[in-house]
Design a protein around this motif. Sequence first.
Motif, PDB file in Angstrom:
ATOM      1  N   GLU A   1      -2.738   6.718   3.743  1.00  0.00           N
ATOM      2  CA  GLU A   1      -3.148   6.645   5.147  1.00  0.00           C
ATOM      3  C   GLU A   1      -2.417   5.533   5.878  1.00  0.00           C
ATOM      4  OE1 GLU A   1      -7.338   6.133   5.042  1.00  0.00           O
ATOM      5  OE2 GLU A   1      -7.753   8.181   4.333  1.00  0.00           O
ATOM      6  N   ARG A   2      -2.252   4.400   5.224  1.00  0.00           N
ATOM      7  CA  ARG A   2      -1.553   3.273   5.860  1.00  0.00           C
ATOM      8  C   ARG A   2      -0.093   3.608   6.134  1.00  0.00           C
ATOM      9  NH1 ARG A   2       0.830  -2.125   3.378  1.00  0.00           N
ATOM     10  NH2 ARG A   2       1.046  -3.350   5.290  1.00  0.00           N
ATOM     11  N   VAL A   3       0.572   4.216   5.143  1.00  0.00           N
ATOM     12  CA  VAL A   3       1.975   4.577   5.342  1.00  0.00           C
ATOM     13  C   VAL A   3       2.116   5.576   6.492  1.00  0.00           C
ATOM     14  CG1 VAL A   3       3.931   5.797   4.307  1.00  0.00           C
ATOM     15  CG2 VAL A   3       2.726   4.054   3.001  1.00  0.00           C
ATOM     16  N   ALA A   4       1.254   6.579   6.517  1.00  0.00           N
ATOM     17  CA  ALA A   4       1.322   7.595   7.571  1.00  0.00           C
ATOM     18  C   ALA A   4       1.077   6.991   8.950  1.00  0.00           C
ATOM     19  CB  ALA A   4       0.311   8.699   7.289  1.00  0.00           C
ATOM     20  N   ARG A   5       0.337   5.899   8.975  1.00  0.00           N
ATOM     21  CA  ARG A   5      -0.003   5.266  10.249  1.00  0.00           C
ATOM     22  C   ARG A   5       1.035   4.212  10.672  1.00  0.00           C
ATOM     23  NH1 ARG A   5      -4.539   3.765   8.636  1.00  0.00           N
ATOM     24  NH2 ARG A   5      -4.034   1.602   8.131  1.00  0.00           N
TER      25      ARG A   5
END
Length: 382
Positions: free
Chosen positions: A362-366
């Motif tokens: 989720e962090r990478v995608a954000r």
Amino acid sequence: MTRTLIITNDFPPRPGGIQAFVHALARHRPPGSVVVYCSTPARSDRGTWRDPEAFDIAQPFPVIRERTSVLLPGPAVRARARRIARLEECDSVLFGSAVPLGAMAAGLRRDGVRRIVALTHGHEAGWASLPGARGLLRSVGANTDTVTYLGDYTRARLARVLDPAAARRMRRLAPGVDTERFRPGAGGAELRERLDLGERPVVACVSRLVPRKGQDTLIRAWPRVRADIPDAVLLLVGGGPYRSRLEALARERGVADSVRFTGSVAWDDLPAHYDAADVFAMPCRSRNGGLDVEGLGIVFLEAAAAGLPVVAGASGGAPDAVRDGDTGHVVDPLLPGPTARRLIALLGDPAAAAAMGGRGRERVAREWTWAGAAQRLDAILG
């Protein structure tokens, strides 16, 4: 439309994180806005990539190669770079690495290039402590519009070297990750079958086999991991000059039967190697008095995109890629004990490890997208 000449030694088919970074930046520029001037990889670099000619033809922009494995800012390279900029009507230049090619900035400016940007990576942050390199970095900063940095660590190291005006012009430009390529379900099941891993717990490390990356720390930690997780497998993905020493260390520690060396892996096959793992670990360390450090570690971001919890060494900017205790753990890379304890905890609690990996994805995608990196570069190039 801004037309940009990218001048770089770091470009595919030569493998590596910086090469992938520069290539992705080029591919995310608007159509018709990029020309690349680069070196030609030595034959030893070509094993897992297409030959340069085939690779270059497939790109959506012109690639002009010098017949040398390293571009240096001597008279011939300077003259050709200025000629390409004129003939291709490039009004901006992006240096793939600030040093040494950024030394050409002043001449390109005199020839009418409007905007000049120099990327920095881990090695510039290390070289900032060397007197000779400090002078060159300071000169590059003075003759370019922007020197980029990967994260807080690299910015702090570089800002001390640049003159105050250049330090104020610095901008963050970090790589992104293609979360469609690096994702859960990207072929790991098939790879596990091919490698006869079955349902065994797997810790993967994807990197060149060199001392700084810390594969030796993983092997030293592995007997303790196996004591608690007897069927665990350590998958070391990549080639490099350290392989024979690592194989000898695995035999010496009595874990050779559970340490798998894949050798160099083709770019297209990398997502499956992450996806085959339960945990990613690379306890990278700083070497040579801080001259050799991890600038960021795009492998940590690729692993997170694949949904894996990450164990990273506390070297340079590597902690910027991991939210300690949330998406992974940052460990002392010089001691096998901390690495072993983190791996045992993650392998011993698959549900908690999967939740940590999910937060990492989720962090990478954000926060770590190529679209975001492309927008930042657009703003930097003006």
